[in-house]
Motif scaffolding. Sequence first.
Motif, PDB file in Angstrom:
ATOM      1  N   SER A 171       0.710  10.480  12.014  1.00  0.00           N
ATOM      2  CA  SER A 171       1.223   9.217  11.493  1.00  0.00           C
ATOM      3  C   SER A 171       1.322   8.206  12.620  1.00  0.00           C
ATOM      4  CB  SER A 171       2.579   9.436  10.838  1.00  0.00           C
ATOM      5  OG  SER A 171       3.601   9.102  11.710  1.00  0.00           O
ATOM      6  N   GLY A 172       0.953   6.997  12.331  1.00  0.00           N
ATOM      7  CA  GLY A 172       0.886   5.965  13.366  1.00  0.00           C
ATOM      8  C   GLY A 172      -0.495   5.861  13.975  1.00  0.00           C
TER       9      GLY A 172
ATOM     10  N   GLU B 262      -3.188   6.714   2.219  1.00  0.00           N
ATOM     11  CA  GLU B 262      -2.623   6.206   3.453  1.00  0.00           C
ATOM     12  C   GLU B 262      -2.305   7.333   4.407  1.00  0.00           C
ATOM     13  OE1 GLU B 262      -1.582   4.114   6.350  1.00  0.00           O
ATOM     14  OE2 GLU B 262      -2.554   3.292   4.578  1.00  0.00           O
TER      15      GLU B 262
ATOM     16  N   PRO C 121       0.812  -1.224   0.000  1.00  0.00           N
ATOM     17  CA  PRO C 121       0.000   0.000   0.000  1.00  0.00           C
ATOM     18  C   PRO C 121       0.840   1.267   0.000  1.00  0.00           C
ATOM     19  CG  PRO C 121      -0.834  -1.561   1.596  1.00  0.00           C
ATOM     20  CD  PRO C 121       0.460  -2.117   1.099  1.00  0.00           C
ATOM     21  N   ALA C 122       2.034   1.196   0.555  1.00  0.00           N
ATOM     22  CA  ALA C 122       2.867   2.402   0.620  1.00  0.00           C
ATOM     23  C   ALA C 122       3.322   2.843  -0.767  1.00  0.00           C
ATOM     24  CB  ALA C 122       4.089   2.150   1.493  1.00  0.00           C
ATOM     25  N   LEU C 123       3.452   1.892  -1.681  1.00  0.00           N
ATOM     26  CA  LEU C 123       3.992   2.218  -2.994  1.00  0.00           C
ATOM     27  C   LEU C 123       2.946   2.114  -4.100  1.00  0.00           C
ATOM     28  CD1 LEU C 123       7.292   0.197  -2.685  1.00  0.00           C
ATOM     29  CD2 LEU C 123       6.991   2.640  -2.395  1.00  0.00           C
TER      30      LEU C 123
ATOM     31  N   PHE D 197      -1.247   9.676  22.697  1.00  0.00           N
ATOM     32  CA  PHE D 197      -0.325  10.528  21.969  1.00  0.00           C
ATOM     33  C   PHE D 197      -1.036  11.306  20.862  1.00  0.00           C
ATOM     34  CE2 PHE D 197       2.374  10.982  18.258  1.00  0.00           C
ATOM     35  CZ  PHE D 197       3.429  11.710  18.780  1.00  0.00           C
TER      36      PHE D 197
ATOM     37  N   TYR E 135      -6.246   5.473  11.673  1.00  0.00           N
ATOM     38  CA  TYR E 135      -7.698   5.291  11.747  1.00  0.00           C
ATOM     39  C   TYR E 135      -8.334   6.340  12.635  1.00  0.00           C
ATOM     40  CZ  TYR E 135      -6.691   1.038   9.302  1.00  0.00           C
ATOM     41  OH  TYR E 135      -6.265   0.157   8.361  1.00  0.00           O
TER      42      TYR E 135
ATOM     43  N   GLU F 162      -2.367   3.460  24.080  1.00  0.00           N
ATOM     44  CA  GLU F 162      -1.006   3.944  23.918  1.00  0.00           C
ATOM     45  C   GLU F 162      -0.916   4.959  22.774  1.00  0.00           C
ATOM     46  OE1 GLU F 162       3.274   1.639  23.419  1.00  0.00           O
ATOM     47  OE2 GLU F 162       1.401   0.542  23.240  1.00  0.00           O
ATOM     48  N   ILE F 163      -1.510   4.582  21.647  1.00  0.00           N
ATOM     49  CA  ILE F 163      -1.430   5.439  20.462  1.00  0.00           C
ATOM     50  C   ILE F 163      -2.227   6.714  20.670  1.00  0.00           C
ATOM     51  CG2 ILE F 163      -2.165   5.614  18.054  1.00  0.00           C
ATOM     52  CD1 ILE F 163      -1.418   2.672  17.742  1.00  0.00           C
TER      53      ILE F 163
ATOM     54  N   ARG G 295     -12.152   1.119  12.662  1.00  0.00           N
ATOM     55  CA  ARG G 295     -11.919  -0.305  12.941  1.00  0.00           C
ATOM     56  C   ARG G 295     -11.548  -0.557  14.383  1.00  0.00           C
ATOM     57  NH1 ARG G 295      -7.215  -2.456   9.738  1.00  0.00           N
ATOM     58  NH2 ARG G 295      -7.651  -4.141  11.192  1.00  0.00           N
ATOM     59  N   TRP G 296     -10.980   0.423  15.047  1.00  0.00           N
ATOM     60  CA  TRP G 296     -10.585   0.199  16.438  1.00  0.00           C
ATOM     61  C   TRP G 296     -11.626   0.717  17.422  1.00  0.00           C
ATOM     62  CZ3 TRP G 296      -7.028  -3.153  15.892  1.00  0.00           C
ATOM     63  CH2 TRP G 296      -6.073  -3.042  14.907  1.00  0.00           C
TER      64      TRP G 296
ATOM     65  N   ARG H 210      -2.910  -1.113  23.004  1.00  0.00           N
ATOM     66  CA  ARG H 210      -2.175  -0.430  21.950  1.00  0.00           C
ATOM     67  C   ARG H 210      -2.905   0.839  21.525  1.00  0.00           C
ATOM     68  NH1 ARG H 210      -1.272  -0.864  16.476  1.00  0.00           N
ATOM     69  NH2 ARG H 210       0.908  -0.563  15.886  1.00  0.00           N
TER      70      ARG H 210
END
Lengths: 492, 185
Positions: B165-166, B34, B27-29, B145, B169, B141-142, B109-110, B138
């Motif tokens: 970034s990171g 994204e 997906p990055a390329l 931030f 979602y 945690e995310i 999704r989360w 997780r």
Amino acid sequence: MGAMSIIGAPRSASTTRPTTGPAPRPTTTTPTPEASDMREPQRVIRRLPRPRPSRVLTTDLLAVGGFVVLVTLGLWLRHGGLGLLLSGGTDTLSAIGQVSGLIAALAAFGGLLLTSRPRFMERRYGQDQLVALHRWFGIVTVVTVVIHAVTDTWAWGATTGGTIITGLVDLLANEAWMVAALVSTVLFVTVGLTSWRRIRQFIPYETWYFVHLTGYLAVLLGFGHQLTLGTDIATDRLALWWWCGLAIVVTGVIVYSRIGDLLRSFTRSFFVSAISREANGIGSIHVSGPGLAHLRVAGGQYFNMRALTRHLWWQTHPFSVSAAPTTMGLRFTVKELGEDSTRLLQMQPGTRLLLEGPYGVFTADQAKGAPVVLVAGGVGIAPIRAVLEDCGPHQAPVVIVRVRDEDDVAHRIELERLVASRNGSLHILTGPRHWFTRHDPFAASTLRAWIPDIATRHVFVCGPASLESAVLTGMRKAGVPSANIHHERFGV
Amino acid sequence: MAGLARRLAPAAALGGLALIVVGVADPALAGHTETTATGGTATLATGPQAAGGTSGAAPAPAAQAPQSPPQAQAEPQTQSDSGQSTTTGQAPASCDNGQAVTGPSVDTRWGPVQVAGTVVDGKLCEAHAVVWPTGDGRSIEINNFAIPQLDAQAAHGAQLVDGVSGATYTSQGYYDSLQQLLDSL
């Protein structure tokens, strides 16, 4: 590396013509193209200077390694890794994935550093020890990469209410650099499996080597998802800089050492000055050229030799210097193992060579002046012969050569002369291998009876792995401290 | 040379295949959208619209008050002064006596993400998240931030939410909820 291993070598008919003469120099000197480049004809044959020792201590390296591990661990704790680990269920799985991923990344970087043979480490430990350690780093990398991939994919699947399979599909379809990470895992496993001894023995050296190089690609492809998806890095600028910094340092060392060694070999010009036959299937390559002027090398070290001919330019062979290196040239003693080493012994004088090195710490100064025992098997005679030359009369070298039959002893006359002038003795053990399994000449009791002061001596061994392990075991039992046993391993 | 080709072939096939797979499927390329919720048209009025400002898109200086990390529960909907200032020399915006509004809860999704804000004179004065995913360690945690950063981005009122970034979602959910909140004004 594989080129020097000796077991199962094909025996080819050849004439035995040991080199004779006072100095270990080419028996037949052919004018080489660079002869006219020399500023003045060199009348005096001088020894080349020895390499400077490394000033880096083991404690320095351990301190740096410990610092890197502690900072990485600290960053993980800073992001709540411990809480995640202890909270049970999917979170614990996720935390295990994080830790194994971090270990894998550090081990991969460490492995790359070790195999880039940086001079400050090579000078102290020798390439063979670095490669042995690289092997362990590689094993840790592959194992933790697999653990990381499984646990984190599982945790991802579980968090989204699915299984490891749905987690994998989801990651691959939606997350940046995850396809790359999967490909990287496959490459790591391939590189690991092809290096497993049981598989590796069936693969030609260069095939294995080129496949092994895809390990660089594996590290590169694995780095992407670390930056975009790694909880530790994606959300923390400090961690981002830490990891990018590590990557930059590792890249720098690789470029300077690995690529630098190759580029530096282009700047030093060497030529084949002569080829001579030494024994059954063993020959010598005599090398000279202007490059000698900038060389620091000790007897027993080796170079990776690349012959610039149409058929051989793409492969390197590690060859040991088999005589004290002088301003007249270097001599490498080589065993015909297959097509390629046979071709090397058929090179025309004047063929240009690239020499990377010297590498290795299998040198006489390791004995620090103590009496020595030198054990050689087959073509292992090459570095042993050079180490012997660097020994003094007070070291009373006992030289033991293990060969199939007497025709296989290379440099026999040189050995006899060198031993005689150094108060030493030469023992040649011949006979088929099964004879020795019943009368082990390296049993501790035999060694003690044979060499009464064995426990005070330093031991140098170079030969096939079976000989090496027999000698190592026997010598240790006979009371030689492990630190006083020096051996050069060829091949991983 | 035949020897080289023979021995290079397995490694070349392996490396070539690896690069092709990554180039085609990652997906990055491969051109998938994204990470960031870019291209947004929603703009956040920073108090009174800048005089003569074309569309309110002029980036305001980053003079917003740093926000404390969010707690795991939803915060009260009325957030006090966000310390916003603009470059146009107008009086500083104050959201104190505005009307609290709430965007729709957007499922990611989360877990759901919901944005609330304060409206002054029919324009959104400030925005902040009131609900975000806390279902697993997780995510906590995310988002511990990411949420302050997203709130800070919204408070800028310029190009709106770039995303963190990171926290793809959560960023997308935040953006969607805020966009719908603005649309409903």
